[in-house]
Design an enzyme around this catalytic site. Structure first.
Site, PDB file in Angstrom:
ATOM      1  N   LYS A 161       0.426  -1.211   0.169  1.00  0.00           N
ATOM      2  CA  LYS A 161       0.113  -0.096   0.442  1.00  0.00           C
ATOM      3  C   LYS A 161       1.203   1.189  -0.101  1.00  0.00           C
ATOM      4  O   LYS A 161       1.601   1.294   0.767  1.00  0.00           O
ATOM      5  CB  LYS A 161      -0.534  -0.075   1.098  1.00  0.00           C
ATOM      6  N   THR A 179      -8.441   9.963   8.783  1.00  0.00           N
ATOM      7  CA  THR A 179      -7.058   8.877   7.917  1.00  0.00           C
ATOM      8  C   THR A 179      -7.452   7.812   9.126  1.00  0.00           C
ATOM      9  O   THR A 179      -6.330   6.485   9.114  1.00  0.00           O
ATOM     10  CB  THR A 179      -6.112   8.686   6.825  1.00  0.00           C
ATOM     11  N   GLY A 190      -7.640   4.597  10.728  1.00  0.00           N
ATOM     12  CA  GLY A 190      -8.611   3.331  10.655  1.00  0.00           C
ATOM     13  C   GLY A 190      -8.539   3.090   8.989  1.00  0.00           C
ATOM     14  O   GLY A 190      -8.543   1.939   8.117  1.00  0.00           O
ATOM     15  N   THR A 191      -7.231   3.092   8.077  1.00  0.00           N
ATOM     16  CA  THR A 191      -7.873   3.237   6.766  1.00  0.00           C
ATOM     17  C   THR A 191      -7.414   1.736   6.173  1.00  0.00           C
ATOM     18  O   THR A 191      -7.659   0.580   5.683  1.00  0.00           O
ATOM     19  CB  THR A 191      -6.778   4.381   5.707  1.00  0.00           C
ATOM     20  N   GLY A 192      -6.158   1.176   7.110  1.00  0.00           N
ATOM     21  CA  GLY A 192      -5.273   0.352   6.377  1.00  0.00           C
ATOM     22  C   GLY A 192      -6.789  -0.939   7.032  1.00  0.00           C
ATOM     23  O   GLY A 192      -7.080  -2.116   6.329  1.00  0.00           O
ATOM     24  N   CYS A 193      -7.789  -0.481   7.795  1.00  0.00           N
ATOM     25  CA  CYS A 193      -7.600  -1.741   8.391  1.00  0.00           C
ATOM     26  C   CYS A 193      -8.965  -1.786   7.750  1.00  0.00           C
ATOM     27  O   CYS A 193      -9.882  -3.261   7.470  1.00  0.00           O
ATOM     28  CB  CYS A 193      -8.630  -1.289  10.555  1.00  0.00           C
TER      29      CYS A 193
HETATM   30  N1  LIG Z   1      -4.218  10.469   1.307  1.00  0.00           N
HETATM   31  C1  LIG Z   1      -4.874   8.876   0.958  1.00  0.00           C
HETATM   32  N2  LIG Z   1      -5.963   8.966  -0.015  1.00  0.00           N
HETATM   33  C2  LIG Z   1      -6.572   8.300  -0.661  1.00  0.00           C
HETATM   34  N3  LIG Z   1      -5.747   6.915  -0.911  1.00  0.00           N
HETATM   35  C3  LIG Z   1      -5.557   6.701   0.572  1.00  0.00           C
HETATM   36  C4  LIG Z   1      -4.653   7.601   1.405  1.00  0.00           C
HETATM   37  N4  LIG Z   1      -3.824   7.230   2.081  1.00  0.00           N
HETATM   38  C5  LIG Z   1      -4.466   5.942   2.005  1.00  0.00           C
HETATM   39  N5  LIG Z   1      -4.777   5.856   1.497  1.00  0.00           N
HETATM   40  C6  LIG Z   1      -5.277   4.295   0.867  1.00  0.00           C
HETATM   41  O1  LIG Z   1      -5.559   3.314   1.941  1.00  0.00           O
HETATM   42  C7  LIG Z   1      -5.672   2.365   2.031  1.00  0.00           C
HETATM   43  C8  LIG Z   1      -4.882   1.864   3.164  1.00  0.00           C
HETATM   44  O2  LIG Z   1      -3.385   2.364   2.947  1.00  0.00           O
HETATM   45  P1  LIG Z   1      -2.654   3.359   4.091  1.00  0.00           P
HETATM   46  O3  LIG Z   1      -1.089   2.779   3.724  1.00  0.00           O
HETATM   47  O4  LIG Z   1      -2.668   4.328   5.102  1.00  0.00           O
HETATM   48  O5  LIG Z   1      -2.313   2.154   4.594  1.00  0.00           O
HETATM   49  P2  LIG Z   1      -1.948   1.004   6.405  1.00  0.00           P
HETATM   50  O6  LIG Z   1      -0.935   2.594   6.955  1.00  0.00           O
HETATM   51  O7  LIG Z   1      -2.279   0.049   7.400  1.00  0.00           O
HETATM   52  O8  LIG Z   1      -2.981   1.881   7.561  1.00  0.00           O
HETATM   53  P3  LIG Z   1      -3.083   2.350   8.882  1.00  0.00           P
HETATM   54  O9  LIG Z   1      -2.614   3.771   9.193  1.00  0.00           O
HETATM   55  O10 LIG Z   1      -4.923   2.791   9.212  1.00  0.00           O
HETATM   56  O11 LIG Z   1      -3.016   0.991  10.103  1.00  0.00           O
HETATM   57  C9  LIG Z   1      -4.276   2.313   0.315  1.00  0.00           C
HETATM   58  O12 LIG Z   1      -5.239   1.200  -0.555  1.00  0.00           O
HETATM   59  C10 LIG Z   1      -4.264   3.660   0.061  1.00  0.00           C
HETATM   60  O13 LIG Z   1      -4.031   3.270  -1.077  1.00  0.00           O
HETATM   61  C1  LIG Z   2      -6.614  -1.834  17.503  1.00  0.00           C
HETATM   62  C2  LIG Z   2      -6.255  -1.392  16.392  1.00  0.00           C
HETATM   63  N1  LIG Z   2      -5.899  -1.672  14.952  1.00  0.00           N
HETATM   64  C3  LIG Z   2      -5.135  -1.692  14.234  1.00  0.00           C
HETATM   65  C4  LIG Z   2      -4.536  -0.002  13.863  1.00  0.00           C
HETATM   66  C5  LIG Z   2      -4.078   0.434  13.026  1.00  0.00           C
HETATM   67  O1  LIG Z   2      -4.631   1.815  12.079  1.00  0.00           O
HETATM   68  C6  LIG Z   2      -5.196   0.400  15.296  1.00  0.00           C
HETATM   69  N2  LIG Z   2      -4.425   2.260  15.124  1.00  0.00           N
HETATM   70  N3  LIG Z   2      -5.943   0.007  16.246  1.00  0.00           N
END
Ligand SMILES: Nc1ncnc2c1ncn2[C@@H]1O[C@H](COP(=O)(O)OP(=O)(O)OP(=O)(O)O)[C@@H](O)[C@H]1O
Ligand SMILES: Cc1ncc(CO)c(N)n1
Length: 276
Positions: free
Chosen positions: A175, A208, A210-213
């Site tokens: 990502k 942003t 929780g984007t990854g989850c």
């Molecule tokens: N500012 C943004 N605009 C558009 N898409 C985004 C943005 N930030 C993240 N994404 C998308 O969101 C999804 C999650 O990406 P990200 O790299 O933020 O994950 P993450 O770091 O694991 O998230 P978290 O910090 O919640 O664990 C990916 O598909 C990424 O392309």
């Molecule tokens: C419980 C939990 N899982 C994953 C993340 C990563 O976004 C978070 N902030 N909290």
């Protein structure tokens, strides 16, 4: 009507934007029956993580047995696993119940920098869990820690994806949310043969959390419905794009993404995603 079931194995976020709560909301929005096995409870809100309370690995095993013996999931995702002991138990249960539609989101730190995985657990992740993954979804910092590479160029991203594939994950989604340099957000999908770049407009917002989850939960939900990995990745990307665009300005810090946004848009355009 067949009921599709998805299981999240992750930590609880009391603020409701990430972890188990984000996953269950996403499953619900995508019409998949959601189940959970909690690995740790966090005291957390939009300002950060105030406390982490891991569960006994036996409590995690108990939840997985309860589900495995009665409610076989069509797809499973992992999020915050916290310790090597929990990772080993999860890997053992995934094998025992033959959960092959497994999405591994290798969560390591929260956005504010609080650790959600012990340092020594990284080895357990690569040794025990990645070999069982259908898809793994690291962000750039996680991919660097898992592979030992310093990732800057697109070539280095491809190399990292190759290494993660060689560790046993059949598909890798690297990502690009954390790349500060590009105007667009570029995710990379690798299936062991070809590299597919998924590009979207970078949304300028601080909401942003929780984007990854949310992204990996949407991916698991689509896999639960029997979609191919490529199709599931495309839908997950559309889901997270809408969720970030309509991010919620609640709390005093990084607000959560909006889990209603994707389906609201489809409803507005007069078709249900599940008819497709
Ligand atoms: N500012 C943004 N605009 C558009 N898409 C985004 C943005 N930030 C993240 N994404 C998308 O969101 C999804 C999650 O990406 P990200 O790299 O933020 O994950 P993450 O770091 O694991 O998230 P978290 O910090 O919640 O664990 C990916 O598909 C990424 O392309
Ligand atoms: C419980 C939990 N899982 C994953 C993340 C990563 O976004 C978070 N902030 N909290």
């Amino acid at each position: 009507m067949k009921v599709f079931k998805a299981l999240t194995i992750a930590g609880s976020d009391s603020g409701g934007g990430a972890g188990i709560q984000a996953d269950l909301k996403t499953f619900q929005e995508l019409s998949v029956y959601g189940m959970s096995a909690i690995t740790a409870v966090t005291a957390q809100n939009t300002l950060g993580v105030q406390g982490v309370y891991p569960l006994d690995p036996e409590a995690v095993a108990g939840q997985l047995d309860a589900i495995g013996t009665d409610l076989p999931p069509d797809a499973v995702k992992t999020g915050m696993l916290f310790s090597g002991d929990i990772i080993r138990i999860v890997a053992e249960k995934v094998k025992q119940y033959e959960w092959s539609n497994l999405v591994v989101d290798p969560v390591m730190v929260a956005k504010g920098g609080s650790p959600l995985l012990q340092e020594e657990a990284v080895k357990s992740m690569t040794a025990h869990l990645l070999p069982l993954a259908l898809v793994t979804t690291p962000n750039l910092p996680e991919a660097e820690i898992l592979t030992g590479l310093h990732i800057q160029s697109l070539k280095e991203r491809e190399e990292a994806a190759r290494i993660l594939h060689a560790m046993g994950s059949r598909y890798v989604v690297l990502k690009g949310g954390h790349d500060p340099l590009t105007e667009n957000v570029v995710d990379l999908l690798y299936d062991g043969h070809e590299f597919i770049y998924l590009e979207s407009t970078r949304i300028k917002t601080r909401h942003t959390h929780g984007t990854g989850c949310t992204y990996s939960a949407a991916l698991a939900a689509e896999l639960a419905k029997g979609k191919s990995v490529t199709t599931a990745v495309e839908t997950a990307k559309a889901f997270i794009q809408a969720a970030i665009e309509d991010g919620l300005n609640i709390g005093g810090g990084h607000g959560p993404t909006n889990h209603f946004a994707y389906m609201n848009r489809l409803r507005r355009f007069g078709h249900d995603q599940n008819d497709q």
